[in-house]
Design a protein around this motif. Structure first.
Motif, PDB file in Angstrom:
ATOM      1  N   LEU A   1       3.969   2.714  -5.725  1.00  0.00           N
ATOM      2  CA  LEU A   1       3.133   2.255  -4.631  1.00  0.00           C
ATOM      3  C   LEU A   1       1.691   2.502  -5.002  1.00  0.00           C
ATOM      4  O   LEU A   1       1.323   3.604  -5.379  1.00  0.00           O
ATOM      5  CB  LEU A   1       3.467   3.013  -3.342  1.00  0.00           C
ATOM      6  CG  LEU A   1       4.891   2.772  -2.828  1.00  0.00           C
ATOM      7  CD1 LEU A   1       5.117   3.548  -1.555  1.00  0.00           C
ATOM      8  CD2 LEU A   1       5.146   1.301  -2.601  1.00  0.00           C
ATOM      9  N   HIS A   2       0.914   1.484  -4.898  1.00  0.00           N
ATOM     10  CA  HIS A   2      -0.466   1.631  -5.330  1.00  0.00           C
ATOM     11  C   HIS A   2      -1.361   1.910  -4.149  1.00  0.00           C
ATOM     12  O   HIS A   2      -1.164   1.366  -3.080  1.00  0.00           O
ATOM     13  CB  HIS A   2      -0.924   0.352  -6.015  1.00  0.00           C
ATOM     14  CG  HIS A   2      -0.140   0.088  -7.249  1.00  0.00           C
ATOM     15  ND1 HIS A   2      -0.503   0.610  -8.459  1.00  0.00           N
ATOM     16  CD2 HIS A   2       1.002  -0.604  -7.450  1.00  0.00           C
ATOM     17  CE1 HIS A   2       0.393   0.236  -9.358  1.00  0.00           C
ATOM     18  NE2 HIS A   2       1.310  -0.492  -8.781  1.00  0.00           N
ATOM     19  N   PRO A   3      -2.314   2.757  -4.357  1.00  0.00           N
ATOM     20  CA  PRO A   3      -3.270   3.000  -3.267  1.00  0.00           C
ATOM     21  C   PRO A   3      -3.974   1.709  -2.938  1.00  0.00           C
ATOM     22  O   PRO A   3      -4.146   0.869  -3.810  1.00  0.00           O
ATOM     23  CB  PRO A   3      -4.244   4.023  -3.832  1.00  0.00           C
ATOM     24  CG  PRO A   3      -3.771   4.354  -5.191  1.00  0.00           C
ATOM     25  CD  PRO A   3      -2.650   3.465  -5.561  1.00  0.00           C
ATOM     26  N   PRO A   4      -4.362   1.555  -1.691  1.00  0.00           N
ATOM     27  CA  PRO A   4      -5.021   0.300  -1.331  1.00  0.00           C
ATOM     28  C   PRO A   4      -6.254   0.129  -2.192  1.00  0.00           C
ATOM     29  O   PRO A   4      -6.982   1.062  -2.453  1.00  0.00           O
ATOM     30  CB  PRO A   4      -5.403   0.461   0.137  1.00  0.00           C
ATOM     31  CG  PRO A   4      -4.833   1.720   0.577  1.00  0.00           C
ATOM     32  CD  PRO A   4      -4.291   2.471  -0.578  1.00  0.00           C
TER      33      PRO A   4
ATOM     34  N   LEU B   1      -2.665   2.213   7.879  1.00  0.00           N
ATOM     35  CA  LEU B   1      -1.255   1.914   8.058  1.00  0.00           C
ATOM     36  C   LEU B   1      -0.727   2.643   9.280  1.00  0.00           C
ATOM     37  O   LEU B   1      -0.917   3.841   9.438  1.00  0.00           O
ATOM     38  CB  LEU B   1      -0.510   2.363   6.812  1.00  0.00           C
ATOM     39  CG  LEU B   1       0.889   1.834   6.616  1.00  0.00           C
ATOM     40  CD1 LEU B   1       0.858   0.333   6.553  1.00  0.00           C
ATOM     41  CD2 LEU B   1       1.446   2.388   5.319  1.00  0.00           C
ATOM     42  N   HIS B   2      -0.095   1.895  10.152  1.00  0.00           N
ATOM     43  CA  HIS B   2       0.495   2.509  11.338  1.00  0.00           C
ATOM     44  C   HIS B   2       1.995   2.332  11.314  1.00  0.00           C
ATOM     45  O   HIS B   2       2.539   1.574  10.526  1.00  0.00           O
ATOM     46  CB  HIS B   2      -0.072   1.847  12.593  1.00  0.00           C
ATOM     47  CG  HIS B   2      -1.544   2.041  12.729  1.00  0.00           C
ATOM     48  ND1 HIS B   2      -2.097   3.209  13.184  1.00  0.00           N
ATOM     49  CD2 HIS B   2      -2.568   1.223  12.448  1.00  0.00           C
ATOM     50  CE1 HIS B   2      -3.417   3.089  13.175  1.00  0.00           C
ATOM     51  NE2 HIS B   2      -3.724   1.892  12.732  1.00  0.00           N
ATOM     52  N   GLU B   3       2.646   3.027  12.237  1.00  0.00           N
ATOM     53  CA  GLU B   3       4.095   2.888  12.320  1.00  0.00           C
ATOM     54  C   GLU B   3       4.426   1.448  12.682  1.00  0.00           C
ATOM     55  O   GLU B   3       3.802   0.847  13.543  1.00  0.00           O
ATOM     56  CB  GLU B   3       4.628   3.829  13.394  1.00  0.00           C
ATOM     57  CG  GLU B   3       6.141   3.965  13.343  1.00  0.00           C
ATOM     58  CD  GLU B   3       6.656   4.796  14.504  1.00  0.00           C
ATOM     59  OE1 GLU B   3       5.838   5.497  15.139  1.00  0.00           O
ATOM     60  OE2 GLU B   3       7.858   4.716  14.772  1.00  0.00           O
TER      61      GLU B   3
ATOM     62  N   PRO C   1       0.838  -1.201   0.000  1.00  0.00           N
ATOM     63  CA  PRO C   1       0.000   0.000   0.000  1.00  0.00           C
ATOM     64  C   PRO C   1       0.872   1.251   0.000  1.00  0.00           C
ATOM     65  O   PRO C   1       2.057   1.206   0.313  1.00  0.00           O
ATOM     66  CB  PRO C   1      -0.765  -0.124   1.320  1.00  0.00           C
ATOM     67  CG  PRO C   1       0.135  -0.903   2.192  1.00  0.00           C
ATOM     68  CD  PRO C   1       0.900  -1.844   1.302  1.00  0.00           C
ATOM     69  N   GLN C   2       0.240   2.350  -0.334  1.00  0.00           N
ATOM     70  CA  GLN C   2       0.967   3.596  -0.273  1.00  0.00           C
ATOM     71  C   GLN C   2       1.347   3.859   1.169  1.00  0.00           C
ATOM     72  O   GLN C   2       0.522   3.761   2.066  1.00  0.00           O
ATOM     73  CB  GLN C   2       0.076   4.728  -0.781  1.00  0.00           C
ATOM     74  CG  GLN C   2       0.839   5.830  -1.410  1.00  0.00           C
ATOM     75  CD  GLN C   2       0.009   6.470  -2.520  1.00  0.00           C
ATOM     76  OE1 GLN C   2      -1.214   6.354  -2.544  1.00  0.00           O
ATOM     77  NE2 GLN C   2       0.659   7.147  -3.434  1.00  0.00           N
TER      78      GLN C   2
ATOM     79  N   VAL D   1      -3.762   5.737   4.386  1.00  0.00           N
ATOM     80  CA  VAL D   1      -5.111   5.907   3.856  1.00  0.00           C
ATOM     81  C   VAL D   1      -6.067   5.583   4.979  1.00  0.00           C
ATOM     82  O   VAL D   1      -6.115   4.454   5.455  1.00  0.00           O
ATOM     83  CB  VAL D   1      -5.350   4.946   2.686  1.00  0.00           C
ATOM     84  CG1 VAL D   1      -6.780   5.025   2.215  1.00  0.00           C
ATOM     85  CG2 VAL D   1      -4.415   5.301   1.544  1.00  0.00           C
ATOM     86  N   THR D   2      -6.751   6.585   5.423  1.00  0.00           N
ATOM     87  CA  THR D   2      -7.730   6.342   6.485  1.00  0.00           C
ATOM     88  C   THR D   2      -9.058   6.032   5.827  1.00  0.00           C
ATOM     89  O   THR D   2      -9.275   6.338   4.657  1.00  0.00           O
ATOM     90  CB  THR D   2      -7.874   7.578   7.381  1.00  0.00           C
ATOM     91  OG1 THR D   2      -8.085   8.706   6.525  1.00  0.00           O
ATOM     92  CG2 THR D   2      -6.618   7.823   8.183  1.00  0.00           C
ATOM     93  N   PRO D   3      -9.963   5.444   6.583  1.00  0.00           N
ATOM     94  CA  PRO D   3     -11.267   5.100   5.991  1.00  0.00           C
ATOM     95  C   PRO D   3     -11.922   6.334   5.407  1.00  0.00           C
ATOM     96  O   PRO D   3     -11.918   7.400   5.997  1.00  0.00           O
ATOM     97  CB  PRO D   3     -12.062   4.577   7.179  1.00  0.00           C
ATOM     98  CG  PRO D   3     -11.044   4.167   8.163  1.00  0.00           C
ATOM     99  CD  PRO D   3      -9.845   5.016   7.956  1.00  0.00           C
ATOM    100  N   GLY D   4     -12.471   6.218   4.257  1.00  0.00           N
ATOM    101  CA  GLY D   4     -13.104   7.352   3.603  1.00  0.00           C
ATOM    102  C   GLY D   4     -12.188   7.998   2.592  1.00  0.00           C
ATOM    103  O   GLY D   4     -12.613   8.731   1.728  1.00  0.00           O
TER     104      GLY D   4
END
Lengths: 577, 434, 135
Positions: B5-8, A536-538, A199-200, A570-573
């Motif tokens: 890097l691709h967005p989820p 994604l978290h640290e 993921p990014q 990327v947070t929800p939404g």
């Protein structure tokens, strides 16, 4: 065979203890044998692998117990020499090719890697299914050789005996050939998945160490395993058509077989251990509530171990007639290959230091691993010394060494990881008390089995021998008792795990308070792994993970990573529109 | 190692949301659900095929190791044995494969540019070239099988790599039962094929040309009042009429049974036919004088009612050409021994020729083991390639490839290029050894 | 199935921007040129065997030409010149692993004390290091 996604985000109570979610889990999403046999879901494929591998573990273990029973007393105890040869050969072949090499990468890697990356599947799901079928066909052929006469060449299949023996080598090596390709395709799949499905925000140095380990393993699988393929192909053709490449009477060279064989089989042992090291990194961090010490060193050491593993195959051939020059070169390189492993052990121990240690079953296996891998690794260095190896080669010292690394390390890590991720992919908690008792049983049984073997090997007891002098009997007997303790412990573990499918307590998303992405998915996950995009978290940050119930952890205040600093969340939404 | 890097990927409810189809219409139905878009899938596939090609390189590497090892340690085997291979076929195969590589790469271009007809044409051309390659391989292989120029214990050629006839282990020479090189000086055979290896070739016996066809014997031959004798007797009578029998030096003539009656001489010496051991006990050759050659007496068909036995006298071989490098040498008749030194200082070319004229060095079979292993494995890969391209052709005809989705064509073409690449190395290594 | 649009030939320049295409499109010039060069090199390599420079030099020439041909195939037919660097890393890595295999094995077998059949009168090569003394 993709299921249709839910038309809306409507939440239904599917029986998850965390509460209603919008999707049914992958185990129940589709029903029927066809949906399993033709599945493209990496989790189902991994689960099928797991059952195959556990079954093979039982078969290989049965052969081991037969070997140990025969060695209870000198001379014939239960079987003749020829049958004994079959027992140790089949024990080795089944364990190496069907259990230890595929164990962590194919079973656990398949189930966990994509979820750990926040991805919906591996890069090539159909190739994944093909890998499973190749494994199954290879397993059938290898085990299928038994009713046709078995195999008595030793798992290493050395020429010229493997060219002359009446046992059905062709059937067995056909199986090995298919197993090799299963391994290659699995590695290929994992490599591409890791490159293309992060993921990014998850750059290379935000990858969980398990992912680094699988990446390093995949490099070896892709580069080394084809050489096994061509080697067994040439062996088969030589047996069948007498082409002469390994037959000295026709001008061939039997030691060439050894070069070909060990060019693969040395990296193979790193294919076995590196994934084990990866899962150990995960478990040791989670159960110490601390980030892995020296993350970059551990990451780099995985890859450098993979690359160095190609340089040392000759250390299996010190006394086979290999030249003095080659012996010295390989011995020197063998010393260097111990360095990355040592780096990891130091880093793990440092991770434990001042950690908040929780002695759950996976942690017990992890701690066992640390001791047993150290013993195994150090004894490997003894064998890397040329003069010492002349004395120790083909003795029980070697047998003990490789069991410490293959079983005491890899299998122990596999069992630990199995317990660790069991709640995730089955949705059930295993019985902790049985798990702990068996972990201790495995540790004691294992050491009872193999420590005496170091001693008797150093005192001269050769390996693969059916008969021996009476002075070794006490060691053999201790070893046999230990083997049965070990076998019982493993059997009980497997039974306990499998029965928890039906009787275990339902698991929450994050029973251990771990920090990687797979613990944000429901237990078990839906078919495409996440019902909402993971956050994604640290990496390895446990600060805000709080235990809110028994075997139930949640993040209270999310530690999101700032996009401006180079890695974003990327947070929800905020999903890709 | 920086990958995009691709967005989820949000799977929920998305059909073609990510289909970045560049305005060419709907996204291809072959883009799988877990990929963001066509490029994502293509990139992943590309990396995947390159990894596969890496493993193919390693798959062949062991054979290259074997080749290099054996060539380094036994160069004489390679310099002798490569002459058995026909460079012409190898070169044609190389050209065919290069051309097919071109058409495969062109096919990818056609797919990218949505040129459906061009794509189909190029794929078909690639398949045709691949089949041509295999056809030529078949021709080469069948020649080798025919001549027993094979791997391992089956290496038993009738001719040296320079074209001279050889002693063989099991007389596996195709066609003739045996052939002989006759030494006019010693009046003895010096070189030939034997079926019975126990025959000591150094004894001065005559190994005959057993090219026996039916020889007409009529009852009338048994005339002079004798009743129609048993076929054997008439036969022997008939045959011995054709020759003058004279014992070879040192040999005692064996009396010939039962044909004195029908015996007619041309007025020359002893009435007895020399009997020399031949490779079949039943054959009783007689030596014809005056360099006529060798005749075979056909003796073991007594059970036949009408014997028609035709035996052909071989013309005596010409006197050796003084330019013939082998002329004044005696070849050792033991198998596998190299030829002995010639009369004059040889040029490099003559030296090669000489080397090729003699017996194969020990373990020459190893060259063919490696040859068949390498070209065989390569041929299997060509066969797989034909299968893959045929599948692609069918899909192309169905119109499944678009500028968005042409991954299979590209990846199969990459596989094909690796196959070509391996042949580019095999050709000089096997066929063009100096 | 997408609309059957056909593209004009202006798409086949080498420096055509790839934003329209998922990956680089090879031009006809490059493809045909590479194919032609390969065929010419094949002819050269066959002709080179007619001249005798000595066994090893001939081998060297043949391998050099083969390597050149292989490079052309890899760079142009297989698009490696226009592709991600990592793909080249993968391919070269595989070649390095194979080279490793060959060189170590050759190093070892080179040390075996054996009479070279090619030259029966030559003495065997000395081994590395002093001979072990008996007793």
């Amino acid at each position: 065979m993709a299921t249709q996604p839910a038309t809306a985000q409507a939440k239904v109570d599917y029986g998850y203890p965390d509460g209603p979610t919008s999707e049914l889990d992958y185990l129940h999403a589709e029903k029927g044998l066809r949906s399993w046999l033709l599945t493209l879901d990496h989790k189902r494929i991994g689960l099928m692998y797991l059952f195959g591998i556990l079954g093979s573990l039982i078969v290989g273990g049965a052969f081991a117990l037969l070997v140990r029973t025969e060695l209870w007393a000198p001379g014939k105890t239960i079987v003749s020499q020829d049958t004994y040869n079959q027992f140790f050969t089949l024990h080795g072949a089944v364990m190496v090719f069907l259990v230890i090499i595929p164990g962590i990468p194919a079973a656990l890697g398949n189930i966990i890697l994509p979820i750990q990356l926040g991805a919906p599947d591996v890069a090539f799901p159909r190739l994944n299914l093909s890998s499973f079928y190749l494994w199954s066909a290879g397993a059938l052929l290898l085990v299928g050789a038994i009713p046709f006469g078995g195999l008595d060449t030793g798992w290493t299949l050395y020429t010229p005996y493997s060219l002359e023996t009446k046992t059905p080598v062709l059937i067995a090596v056909s199986g090995v050939f298919l197993l090799g390709f299963s391994s290659i395709f699995t590695g290929l799949n994992m490599l591409v998945t890791i490159h293309k499905f992060r993921p990014q925000g998850m750059g290379w140095f935000q990858l969980p160490l398990n992912v680094w380990a699988i990446y390093a393993t995949a490099i070896m699988q892709v580069l080394a395993t084809p050489v096994l393929g061509i080697t067994v192909l040439l062996l088969a053709v030589e047996r069948f058509a007498h082409i002469g490449i390994f037959d000295p009477t026709l001008g061939g060279d039997p030691v060439l077989f050894q070069h070909f064989f060990w060019f693969y089989s040395h990296p193979a042992v790193y294919i076995m251990i590196i994934p084990a090291m990866g899962v150990i990194s995960e478990m040791i961090s989670t159960f110490s509530r601390k980030p892995v010490f020296g993350y970059r060193f551990v990451a780099y050491s995985s890859v450098s171990l993979a690359l160095l593993s190609f340089l040392v195959w000759g250390h299996h051939m010190f006394v086979s007639g290999q030249s003095r020059l080659a012996n010295m070169v390989f011995s020197a390189l063998t010393f260097t290959v111990g360095i990355p492993s040592a780096i990891k052990v130091f880093n793990w121990v440092s991770t434990l230091y001042k950690g908040d240690i929780r002695l759950k079953t996976p942690m017990l296996y992890t701690l066992s691993f640390l001791l047993l891998f150290t013993i195994g690794g150090l004894t490997g260095l003894f064998l890397g010394i040329l003069a010492v190896d002349v004395h120790l080669h083909d003795t029980y010292f070697v047998v003990a060494h490789f069991h410490y690394v293959m079983m005491g390390s890899t299998l122990v890590a596999f069992l630990g990881a199995l317990h660790y991720w069991w709640p995730k992919f089955t949705g059930r908690m295993y019985s902790e008390s049985v798990g702990r008792a068996c972990a201790i049983g495995v540790f004691f049984g294992f050491n009872l089995t193999f420590l005496p073997q170091f001693v008797m090997g150093a005192r001269g007891m050769p390996r693969r021998y059916w008969d021996y002098d009476p002075q070794y009997q006490i060691y053999h007997q201790l070893s046999t008792i230990g083997a049965f303790v070990l076998g019982v412990a493993i059997l009980i573990t497997v039974i306990s795990l499998v029965s928890s499918f039906w009787t275990g307590k339902k698991a929450f998303r994050n029973p251990w308070g771990a920090s990687s992405l797979e613990w944000q998915a429901p237990s078990p996950p839906p078919t495409f792994n996440f019902e909402k995009p993971p956050v994604l978290h640290e990496l390895y940050n446990y600060d805000d993970l709080v235990e809110i119930g028994e075997d139930r952890w949640e993040r209270q205040a999310p530690t999101e990573v700032d996009p401006a600093s180079g890695s974003s969340t990327v947070t929800p939404g905020d999903a890709h529109q | 190692m920086s990958d995009q890097l691709h967005p989820p990927h949000d799977d929920r409810g998305a059909e073609h949301g990510h289909g970045d189809d560049h305005g060419h219409g709907h996204a291809s139905p072959f883009i799988q659900h877990h990929y963001d878009d066509a490029k994502h899938q293509f990139d992943a596939g590309k990396l995947g095929i390159w990894l596969f090609l890496a493993q193919e390189v390693l798959f062949f590497s062991a054979l290259f190791v074997a080749y290099i090892l054996y060539r380094y340690h036994h160069p004489e085997i390679y310099s002798y044995a490569h002459k058995y291979l026909d460079v012409k076929f190898g070169a044609i195969n190389t050209a065919v494969l290069i051309f097919s590589s071109l058409t495969a790469a062109w096919a990818v271009r056609c797919a990218q540019l949505n040129q459906r007809r061009g794509l189909i044409l190029c794929l078909a051309a690639t398949i045709v070239c691949a089949c041509t390659f295999l056809g030529i391989k078949y021709v080469e292989y069948s020649h080798k099988v025919h001549e027993h120029i094979l791997f391992g214990r089956y290496f038993d050629p009738c001719v040296s790599s320079g074209g001279r006839e050889l002693l063989t282990k099991g007389n596996n020479c195709a066609g003739t039962k045996s052939t002989v090189v006759w030494d006019a000086g010693s009046q003895a055979a010096t070189y030939g094929c034997y079926t019975d290896i126990d025959q000591d070739p150094r004894k001065p016996g005559v190994q005959a040309s057993c090219q026996v066809t039916e020889y007409a014997v009529s009852e009338a031959k048994g005339a002079e009042g004798k009743p129609a004798a048993k076929p054997t007797e008439t036969l022997k009578a008939a045959i011995t009429e054709r020759c003058v029998e004279e014992p070879l030096p040192g040999e005692e003539p064996e009396p010939v049974t039962g044909h004195e009656a029908g015996h007619k001489q041309a007025g020359e010496a002893a009435p007895h036919a020399q009997k020399f051991p031949c490779w079949r006990p039943a054959f009783q050759p007689a030596v014809c004088k005056k360099g006529v050659g060798i005749l075979v007496e056909y003796g073991d068909h007594a059970e036949r009612e009408d014997i028609r036995i035709k035996a052909e006298c071989k013309a005596a071989p010409k006197a050796p050409d003084p330019g013939d490098l082998l002329a004044d040498r005696q070849q050792q008749l033991a198998l596998g021994k190299p030829a002995i030194q010639p009369r004059h200082e040889l040029t490099v070319h003559e030296a090669h020729e000489l080397e090729a004229a003699g017996a194969p060095p020990e373990h020459t079979n190893m060259f063919f083991t490696i040859y068949f292993a390498m070209t065989g494995l390569h041929g299997i890969h060509v066969l797989f390639g034909i299968g893959v391209f045929t599948w692609l052709l069918i899909r192309a005809i169905k119109g499944q490839f678009t500028p968005d989705y042409f991954g299979p064509v590209d990846f199969a073409a990459l596989y094909w290029h690796i196959v070509d690449l391996i042949w580019i190395f095999l050709f000089p290594l096997l066929y063009l050894i100096h | 199935m997408s609309a059957a649009e056909t593209h004009d030939d202006h798409h086949d320049d080498d420096d055509h921007h790839d934003d329209d295409h998922i990956s680089h499109v090879a031009s006809i010039k490059v493809l045909a040129g590479t194919g032609g060069a390969l065929l010419v090199l094949t002819i050269v390599t066959v002709l080179a065997t007619k001249v005798d420079f000595g066994a090893n030099i001939n081998l060297g020439i043949a391998m050099a030409i083969a390597t050149l041909k292989a490079t052309l195939v890899v760079l142009f037919f297989m698009h490696l010149k226009y592709d991600r660097l990592f793909h080249s890393v993968v391919f070269v890595g595989a070649l390095l692993a194979a080279a490793l295999f060959v060189s170590f094995t050759l190093m070892d077998s080179n040390q075996y004390q054996q009479t070279n059949i090619w030259n029966p009168d030559a003495p065997p090569a000395a081994p590395i290091g002093p001979r072990p003394t008996s007793g």
